[in-house]
Design a protein around this motif. Sequence first.
Motif, PDB file in Angstrom:
ATOM      1  N   UNK A   9       0.774  -1.357  -0.062  1.00 23.87           N
ATOM      2  CA  UNK A   9       0.411  -0.414   0.018  1.00 23.87           C
ATOM      3  C   UNK A   9       0.633   1.330  -0.141  1.00 23.87           C
ATOM      4  N   UNK A  10       1.636   1.201   0.981  1.00 18.55           N
ATOM      5  CA  UNK A  10       3.139   2.801   0.781  1.00 18.55           C
ATOM      6  C   UNK A  10       3.226   2.565  -0.684  1.00 18.55           C
ATOM      7  N   UNK A  48     -20.635  -4.023   0.583  1.00 13.32           N
ATOM      8  CA  UNK A  48     -19.127  -2.894   0.655  1.00 13.32           C
ATOM      9  C   UNK A  48     -18.389  -3.163   0.813  1.00 13.32           C
ATOM     10  N   UNK A  49     -17.800  -3.147  -0.713  1.00 15.28           N
ATOM     11  CA  UNK A  49     -16.312  -3.798  -0.931  1.00 15.28           C
ATOM     12  C   UNK A  49     -15.529  -1.712  -0.903  1.00 15.28           C
ATOM     13  N   UNK A  50     -14.066  -2.407  -0.203  1.00 18.06           N
ATOM     14  CA  UNK A  50     -13.227  -1.116  -0.379  1.00 18.06           C
ATOM     15  C   UNK A  50     -11.638  -1.273  -0.479  1.00 18.06           C
ATOM     16  N   UNK A  51     -11.953  -1.116  -2.386  1.00 20.93           N
ATOM     17  CA  UNK A  51     -10.021  -1.353  -2.444  1.00 20.93           C
ATOM     18  C   UNK A  51      -9.447   0.219  -2.400  1.00 20.93           C
ATOM     19  N   UNK A  52      -7.947  -0.790  -2.736  1.00 27.68           N
ATOM     20  CA  UNK A  52      -7.359   0.165  -1.782  1.00 27.68           C
ATOM     21  C   UNK A  52      -7.091   1.647  -2.023  1.00 27.68           C
ATOM     22  N   UNK A  62      -9.166   4.900 -12.016  1.00 26.12           N
ATOM     23  CA  UNK A  62      -8.003   3.448 -11.737  1.00 26.12           C
ATOM     24  C   UNK A  62      -8.871   3.399 -10.451  1.00 26.12           C
ATOM     25  N   UNK A  63      -8.866   1.817 -10.516  1.00 22.42           N
ATOM     26  CA  UNK A  63      -9.211   1.607  -8.773  1.00 22.42           C
ATOM     27  C   UNK A  63      -7.859   0.734  -8.678  1.00 22.42           C
ATOM     28  N   UNK A  64      -7.165   0.520  -8.081  1.00 18.17           N
ATOM     29  CA  UNK A  64      -5.826  -0.657  -7.474  1.00 18.17           C
ATOM     30  C   UNK A  64      -6.530  -1.254  -5.888  1.00 18.17           C
ATOM     31  N   UNK A  65      -6.624  -2.882  -6.323  1.00 17.77           N
ATOM     32  CA  UNK A  65      -6.343  -3.891  -4.888  1.00 17.77           C
ATOM     33  C   UNK A  65      -5.277  -4.651  -5.339  1.00 17.77           C
ATOM     34  N   UNK A  66      -4.361  -3.970  -4.348  1.00 17.47           N
ATOM     35  CA  UNK A  66      -3.261  -4.095  -4.366  1.00 17.47           C
ATOM     36  C   UNK A  66      -3.102  -6.072  -3.564  1.00 17.47           C
ATOM     37  N   UNK A  67      -3.015  -6.681  -3.867  1.00 18.58           N
ATOM     38  CA  UNK A  67      -2.165  -8.106  -3.600  1.00 18.58           C
ATOM     39  C   UNK A  67      -1.171  -8.605  -3.074  1.00 18.58           C
ATOM     40  N   UNK A  68      -0.567  -8.804  -2.615  1.00 12.78           N
ATOM     41  CA  UNK A  68       0.697  -9.033  -1.228  1.00 12.78           C
ATOM     42  C   UNK A  68       1.272 -10.548  -2.022  1.00 12.78           C
ATOM     43  N   UNK A  69       0.358 -11.468  -2.181  1.00 17.41           N
ATOM     44  CA  UNK A  69       0.978 -12.579  -2.630  1.00 17.41           C
ATOM     45  C   UNK A  69       0.916 -13.094  -3.815  1.00 17.41           C
ATOM     46  N   UNK A  70       1.922 -13.056  -5.077  1.00 19.06           N
ATOM     47  CA  UNK A  70       2.146 -13.420  -6.347  1.00 19.06           C
ATOM     48  C   UNK A  70       1.186 -14.249  -6.861  1.00 19.06           C
ATOM     49  N   UNK A  71       0.715 -14.933  -6.769  1.00 20.32           N
ATOM     50  CA  UNK A  71      -0.220 -16.174  -6.879  1.00 20.32           C
ATOM     51  C   UNK A  71      -1.515 -15.083  -7.527  1.00 20.32           C
ATOM     52  N   UNK A  72      -1.470 -14.647  -6.790  1.00 22.46           N
ATOM     53  CA  UNK A  72      -3.022 -13.251  -7.113  1.00 22.46           C
ATOM     54  C   UNK A  72      -2.404 -12.236  -8.194  1.00 22.46           C
TER      55      UNK A  72
END
Length: 90
Positions: A9-10, A48-52, A62-72
Motif C-alpha cells: 500500500x505504501x 460494501x467493497x473497499x479497494x485500496x 483507476x481502481x487498485x486492489x493490491x495483493x501481496x501474494x504473487x499467486x494472486x
Amino acid sequence: MAKKEAKIDLWVASQLDEFNINYDPQGSEILEINEALKTASKRGTGKVGFPEFVARIGEFVLVIEDKADLSKHVKLTGGGEESSTVIRKQ
C-alpha cells in the motif's frame, strides 16, 4: 500477510504521488463510484467493497486492489486473455 500488504500500500501510494495522481484511499469520494462499491465485496456477498485506491484520470477511473501474494497477480493482455506473468519492479 497484512504487514506485507501494508508495505505494498505504501509503495503504491508513493508511485501515485510521484506521478501526481490524486487518489482516494479505501474507497472513493466520487458519488457514482461510491454507489457501485456498496455491493462490490471481494467475496461476492453483495456488501460494501473497499479497494485500496481509487483515482480519476481524465475520463478514466483507476481502481487498485493490491495483493501481496504473487499467486494472486495476473496480467491482462490486449486480447483480454489472462496470463500468470507477473510484472516486477526493476
